[in-house]
Structures are given as structure tokens and as C-alpha cells.
Design a protein around this motif. Structure first.
Motif, PDB file in Angstrom:
ATOM      1  N   ASP A 127       0.851  -1.191   0.000  1.00 44.69           N
ATOM      2  CA  ASP A 127       0.000   0.000   0.000  1.00 44.69           C
ATOM      3  C   ASP A 127       0.887   1.241   0.000  1.00 44.69           C
ATOM      4  O   ASP A 127       1.642   1.468   0.945  1.00 44.69           O
ATOM      5  CB  ASP A 127      -0.902  -0.013   1.235  1.00 44.69           C
ATOM      6  N   ASP A 129       0.119   4.302   0.489  1.00 39.76           N
ATOM      7  CA  ASP A 129      -0.278   5.287   1.492  1.00 39.76           C
ATOM      8  C   ASP A 129       0.046   4.852   2.918  1.00 39.76           C
ATOM      9  O   ASP A 129      -0.147   5.631   3.852  1.00 39.76           O
ATOM     10  CB  ASP A 129      -1.785   5.565   1.392  1.00 39.76           C
ATOM     11  N   ASP A 130       0.510   3.636   3.092  1.00 41.52           N
ATOM     12  CA  ASP A 130       0.801   3.101   4.415  1.00 41.52           C
ATOM     13  C   ASP A 130       2.305   3.213   4.678  1.00 41.52           C
ATOM     14  O   ASP A 130       3.112   2.740   3.883  1.00 41.52           O
ATOM     15  CB  ASP A 130       0.355   1.634   4.473  1.00 41.52           C
TER      16      ASP A 130
END
Length: 154
Positions: A127, A129-130
Motif C-alpha cells: 500500500d 499510502d501506508d
């Protein structure tokens, strides 16, 4: 007639319970507590000691984290992530697992590591955004957990 498989049933479940040695050590707190109550009465002290031992052992078992793969979700303790954000899991044992728990442990990763459990599964987090780069999870059956994660990704 067999029960049909439902999506609510976990595909993989493991409780990272403490070892018997640790549980025996925790249970020894009961006799120590009972010594405090001996002046009140020996029977009362014995009952209190047994109750304290039982409560501590049950609490240690109940508070252990659980690893589950349910549907497309990996849950490790209180954390969870959808399998679409996971890369290829790597099951490690022995010297490789020791290295993954020690010098190979990513600083920006999420870790669920328990002492006394040899196996490790390292799962990259894809991910963007993580901020977590990878999940490092202790398990007694690393091959089965890795296979369950692969099945959830498919």
C-alpha cells in the motif's frame, strides 16, 4: 449432512499462547500471595492463593494475540489489513527466522513477535499510502500462515 462452509469461518486461526513454563511461573504468584494471608487463616490463605493463580493463568491465556485470515483480511492481534495490500509472504524458521527477528527486522515495519515461538512470516506491505513496509508475525506454523495469506490474495 455436512455444514456448508460460510465466509464467517476463519480460514486460518492461531492463538500465540504462552509456553507451559511461563504459565507455571505465573501460577507461582498464588502461593506467594497466600503467604500474606496466613496470619488471617491457613484455609483462607490457601483459597486466596489458588484463586490468584487461576486468575493469572486464565488472564495470560486470554490476553494472548490471535492471528486470523478471514476472507481477504489478515488480522494479527488488534491490527488488520486487506490482503490486496500484501505482497508475497515469506515463511522462515531456524536461523533465517532468528535473523528476521533480530538484525533483519525492518524499523518501519509492523511486528507481532512472541518469545518462544520459532517461526516467522514476513509479508511486504504494498500500500503506497501506508508507512509500514512489512508485517513480521510470529507463528508456530509459518507454512500454513503463508499459504492462507496467499489464498486470501487470490
Amino acid at each position: 449432512m455436512q455444514n456448508p462452509r460460510t465466509d464467517a469461518r476463519p480460514e486460518y486461526r492461531e492463538r500465540l499462547a504462552p509456553s507451559l513454563r511461563l504459565l507455571a511461573t505465573v501460577a507461582l504468584a498464588g502461593p506467594m500471595v497466600s503467604l500474606i494471608f496466613v496470619p488471617v487463616g491457613s484455609t483462607f490463605a490457601l483459597v486466596i492463593g489458588c484463586v490468584v493463580s487461576a486468575i493469572l493463568v486464565v488472564a495470560f491465556i486470554a490476553m494472548t494475540p490471535v492471528i486470523r485470515v478471514e476472507g481477504t483480511t489478515l488480522r494479527a492481534g488488534r491490527a488488520h489489513i486487506d490482503s490486496r495490500h500484501l505482497g508475497e509472504p515469506v515463511a522462515l524458521t531456524g536461523e533465517e527466522a532468528r535473523h528476521a527477528r533480530g538484525p533483519g527486522l525492518p524499523a518501519n515495519g509492523w511486528h507481532l513477535i512472541r518469545g518462544g515461538i520459532d517461526g516467522i512470516v514476513v509479508v511486504p506491505n504494498t500500500d503506497p499510502d501506508d508507512p509500514v513496509a512489512a508485517w513480521t508475525i510470529s507463528t508456530r506454523t509459518p507454512d500454513r500462515l503463508a499459504a492462507a495469506i496467499r489464498a486470501a490474495r487470490a
